[in-house]
Design a protein around this motif. Structure first.
Motif: not given
Length: 168
Positions: A49-50, A52-54, A56, A85-86, A88-90
């Motif tokens: 959660q923390k 993955s956005p880094q 993308v 990544i997909k 937790y960022t979608s």
């Protein structure tokens, strides 16, 4: 890693060391080897959660690797990372569409390696979505009735029992 990155709001020496580690293995992506993929999976897998956005911005690179790499281990690692990544960022409501897009591509592409990579990607994405849904106090999706799950299961079953389902 999870404790270090979630413990204190300020920057500590541990935060700096982790970022140095991340910078180092990101440079290793220049060589097509499993080491940077494995290192990234170690970091993201701890706290997706923390973290993955880094990463993308790596999604197109990962998609290229699970679709085009001739090395099975690279395809598998890239697909697993892509799933993390997909997911937790979608937007959670878009994950079904993301899975369906990969499945559609897997059904139409000719290269056996690409088909295998796409299947690894959609199963990774599906797995992450199911895990996220299971952690919710009130799950919104009945997995057994969820169309992406049913379609992926049917496709995998067809590929397993029907040699003609793979395009040559």
């Amino acid at each position: 890693v999870k404790i270090i990155l979630t413990s204190s709001p300020g920057i500590s020496i541990f935060h700096i060391k982790i970022h140095i580690y991340v910078d180092y293995f990101l440079k290793l992506f220049l060589i097509s080897d499993t080491i940077p993929f494995t290192c990234l999976l170690d970091i993201i897998g701890c706290i997706p959660q923390k973290m993955s956005p880094q990463f993308v911005d790596l999604l197109p690179f990962l998609q290229s690797n699970f679709t085009n790499s001739m090395r099975e281990e690279i395809r598998d690692l890239a697909a697993t990372l892509y799933g993390f990544i997909k997911t937790y960022t979608s937007n959670p409501k878009d994950n079904g569409n993301n899975i369906s897009e990969l499945l559609t591509t897997a059904k139409t592409i000719k290269s056996l390696e690409s088909q295998c990579g796409l299947m690894a990607a959609y199963t990774s994405l599906l797995e992450r979505c199911i895990m996220l849904e299971k952690t919710k106090p009130n799950p919104e999706i009945d997995i057994s009735q969820w169309e992406p799950f049913k379609n992926c299961t049917l496709h995998l079953g067809n590929c397993t029992f029907d040699a003609d389902s793979f395009h040559y």
